[in-house]
Design a protein around this motif. Sequence first.
Motif, mmCIF file in Angstrom:
data_model
loop_
_atom_site.group_PDB
_atom_site.id
_atom_site.type_symbol
_atom_site.label_atom_id
_atom_site.label_comp_id
_atom_site.label_asym_id
_atom_site.label_seq_id
_atom_site.Cartn_x
_atom_site.Cartn_y
_atom_site.Cartn_z
ATOM 1 N N ASP A 261 -2.445 14.679 -17.788
ATOM 2 C CA ASP A 261 -2.549 14.919 -16.345
ATOM 3 C C ASP A 261 -3.147 13.719 -15.605
ATOM 4 O OD1 ASP A 261 -2.501 15.946 -13.825
ATOM 5 O OD2 ASP A 261 -3.395 17.863 -14.358
ATOM 6 N N PHE A 262 -2.249 12.933 -15.006
ATOM 7 C CA PHE A 262 -2.656 11.718 -14.304
ATOM 8 C C PHE A 262 -2.159 11.689 -12.861
ATOM 9 C CE2 PHE A 262 -2.500 10.767 -18.810
ATOM 10 C CZ PHE A 262 -3.720 10.145 -19.025
ATOM 11 N N GLU A 263 -1.766 12.827 -12.327
ATOM 12 C CA GLU A 263 -1.198 12.812 -10.975
ATOM 13 C C GLU A 263 -2.206 12.362 -9.929
ATOM 14 O OE1 GLU A 263 -1.102 17.037 -9.078
ATOM 15 O OE2 GLU A 263 -0.482 17.272 -11.157
ATOM 16 N N ARG A 264 -3.492 12.610 -10.168
ATOM 17 C CA ARG A 264 -4.534 12.219 -9.211
ATOM 18 C C ARG A 264 -5.424 11.099 -9.755
ATOM 19 N NH1 ARG A 264 -4.826 16.337 -5.236
ATOM 20 N NH2 ARG A 264 -3.534 18.119 -5.806
ATOM 21 N N ALA A 265 -4.960 10.399 -10.764
ATOM 22 C CA ALA A 265 -5.762 9.316 -11.331
ATOM 23 C C ALA A 265 -5.900 8.162 -10.342
ATOM 24 C CB ALA A 265 -5.121 8.817 -12.625
ATOM 25 N N ALA A 266 -7.027 7.476 -10.410
ATOM 26 C CA ALA A 266 -7.209 6.242 -9.655
ATOM 27 C C ALA A 266 -6.616 5.097 -10.466
ATOM 28 C CB ALA A 266 -8.690 5.998 -9.384
ATOM 29 N N LEU A 267 -5.749 4.314 -9.839
ATOM 30 C CA LEU A 267 -5.108 3.196 -10.508
ATOM 31 C C LEU A 267 -5.581 1.892 -9.879
ATOM 32 C CD1 LEU A 267 -1.412 4.448 -10.852
ATOM 33 C CD2 LEU A 267 -3.386 4.916 -12.303
ATOM 34 N N GLU A 268 -5.941 0.947 -10.718
ATOM 35 C CA GLU A 268 -6.379 -0.344 -10.204
ATOM 36 C C GLU A 268 -5.265 -0.959 -9.361
ATOM 37 O OE1 GLU A 268 -8.805 -4.215 -11.870
ATOM 38 O OE2 GLU A 268 -7.805 -2.851 -13.272
ATOM 39 N N GLY A 269 -5.612 -1.342 -8.148
ATOM 40 C CA GLY A 269 -4.627 -1.899 -7.227
ATOM 41 C C GLY A 269 -4.340 -1.013 -6.034
ATOM 42 N N ILE A 270 -4.767 0.263 -6.094
ATOM 43 C CA ILE A 270 -4.562 1.151 -4.954
ATOM 44 C C ILE A 270 -5.746 1.024 -3.997
ATOM 45 C CG2 ILE A 270 -3.243 2.773 -6.378
ATOM 46 C CD1 ILE A 270 -5.669 4.646 -6.283
ATOM 47 N N PRO A 271 -5.593 1.450 -2.735
ATOM 48 C CA PRO A 271 -6.702 1.355 -1.782
ATOM 49 C C PRO A 271 -7.937 2.120 -2.252
ATOM 50 C CG PRO A 271 -4.641 1.812 -0.625
ATOM 51 C CD PRO A 271 -4.353 1.934 -2.099
ATOM 52 N N HIS A 272 -9.107 1.541 -1.986
ATOM 53 C CA HIS A 272 -10.407 2.162 -2.283
ATOM 54 C C HIS A 272 -10.582 2.460 -3.774
ATOM 55 C CE1 HIS A 272 -10.946 2.441 2.016
ATOM 56 N NE2 HIS A 272 -9.892 3.217 2.133
ATOM 57 N N ASP B 224 -3.821 4.255 4.338
ATOM 58 C CA ASP B 224 -4.248 4.117 2.939
ATOM 59 C C ASP B 224 -3.330 4.906 2.013
ATOM 60 O OD1 ASP B 224 -6.329 2.405 3.411
ATOM 61 O OD2 ASP B 224 -7.847 3.988 3.575
ATOM 62 N N ALA B 225 -2.983 6.137 2.409
ATOM 63 C CA ALA B 225 -2.085 6.940 1.587
ATOM 64 C C ALA B 225 -0.709 6.288 1.494
ATOM 65 C CB ALA B 225 -1.964 8.349 2.161
ATOM 66 N N ALA B 226 -0.246 5.697 2.604
ATOM 67 C CA ALA B 226 1.060 5.039 2.594
ATOM 68 C C ALA B 226 1.043 3.826 1.660
ATOM 69 C CB ALA B 226 1.438 4.619 4.008
ATOM 70 N N ARG B 227 -0.032 3.059 1.699
ATOM 71 C CA ARG B 227 -0.148 1.902 0.808
ATOM 72 C C ARG B 227 -0.239 2.351 -0.650
ATOM 73 N NH1 ARG B 227 -5.280 -0.793 2.457
ATOM 74 N NH2 ARG B 227 -4.737 -2.331 0.874
ATOM 75 N N TRP B 228 -0.966 3.438 -0.894
ATOM 76 C CA TRP B 228 -1.078 3.996 -2.243
ATOM 77 C C TRP B 228 0.302 4.396 -2.758
ATOM 78 C CZ3 TRP B 228 -4.573 8.891 -3.370
ATOM 79 C CH2 TRP B 228 -4.523 9.190 -4.744
ATOM 80 N N LEU C 221 -5.049 -2.479 9.641
ATOM 81 C CA LEU C 221 -4.177 -1.463 9.060
ATOM 82 C C LEU C 221 -4.988 -0.322 8.447
ATOM 83 C CD1 LEU C 221 -1.440 -3.668 7.351
ATOM 84 C CD2 LEU C 221 -1.165 -2.228 9.379
ATOM 85 N N ARG C 222 -6.157 -0.643 7.901
ATOM 86 C CA ARG C 222 -6.990 0.390 7.290
ATOM 87 C C ARG C 222 -7.460 1.428 8.302
ATOM 88 N NH1 ARG C 222 -10.933 -2.347 2.692
ATOM 89 N NH2 ARG C 222 -9.258 -3.159 1.350
ATOM 90 N N ARG C 223 -7.515 1.019 9.585
ATOM 91 C CA ARG C 223 -7.977 1.946 10.604
ATOM 92 C C ARG C 223 -6.866 2.844 11.125
ATOM 93 N NH1 ARG C 223 -11.377 -2.577 11.973
ATOM 94 N NH2 ARG C 223 -9.823 -3.422 13.411
#
Length: 298
Positions: free
Chosen positions: A261-272, A20-24, A13-15
Motif C-alpha cells: 500500500d503506497f497510494e499515499r506514500a511520500a516520494l522524493e521529488g514531490i512538493p513538501h 502543489d497537488a497538481a505538481r505532485w 505558484l505555491r500560493r
Amino acid sequence: MTPELRRALDQGLRRVPGMDAARWLLTVRLETLRALLARRLDEHPLPVPDAVTPGEIPSVAELGPGDRVLAEIDQDGFAFAIHPADVPFFNRRSEKMPRLRYRLHVVLRKGYVCVRKRFVGQPRNAALSAHLFSLAGLFFYNEAAALFRLRDLPGVPRIRDLHLATRTLFMDFVRGQTLQHKVAEGGQKVLDIDLAPLGQLFDPDRDRREIEAFARGGGDAYCGRVEEILRAMRARGVAPLDVKLGNVIVGQKTGGLYWVDFERAALEGIPHYRERLAEHHDLVSQWFGISLPGDGGA
C-alpha cells in the motif's frame, strides 16, 4: 530564466490553490509513463519468496492457468475464493467486509498470481480534496511510481502490470497474515468488521489499542525487520504515510515481511517532501517504536 526569477515563479505558484497537488500529480504521472516507455514491465524479475505461484492454486488443475479472477480481498485483507476448489486455500472467515476506496482481487495474470488493485473512488464522507485527487488519478499514479522505484527490493511485492485507462495495478500476491491479523487473533477488536456494528469505521481509540496489543504480544520480534524494509525504501526515496500493522504481511512460506500500500506514500521529488518525511518518521515511531534518522538532503 535567471535563478532569482525561477525561485520567484516557484514561490508564486505555491500560493495558487491546488498547485502543489497538481505538481505532485504531474511528477508521479511522468515518472510512471517514463517507466512504461523504458519497458520496465518487460524485465520480469523473480517473484518475492512468499509470492504464490499458479501451481499452488487448486482450481488450476481443473481450469488451467489462463487469466481469470481467483478471489476477492475484503476491507480487512481476507481473501474469498471464486471457485469452490480454492475455498480451503483462500478463505479464513465466512463474513466479508466490503472495501471502500478500491477493489482488490487475486487474479491469474500472464502466468503470475497477482493482486489486482483497481482504484474506484473515495467514500461519500471523504473530504472534497480526496475526491478530487482520486478523480485525477493521483493515488493510482503515486502507487505505481512507488512500486517501480521499489521493484527489486525483497520486502515489497513486484509490480507486474498496470492499466492506465481503468487505473488498475497488478502486483505479486503474497499469502500470509498481516500484523493486524495477528493482533486480532489475540482477541483485540481492531478489524473494520469489528467496528461495522457501531455504524462507523473510525474509532479514535483503535490505533492505541492496536499499538499496545502489538507491543504486548511480542511485536519487538518484527520491528527490526520492519526497520530494514523502511530504510531500504527510504534509500529509494519512498516514505509510506499509511503506516499501520495492516500494511505489513508475514509471508506464510518463509515468515518474511512485506510492505504493501503506497497510494499515499511520500516520494522524493514531490512538493513538501521534507514535511511528509517528518510525518513518516513520527508515524513509524508511534506504531513500531522505531527511530529513523532525519535526512538533511531530502
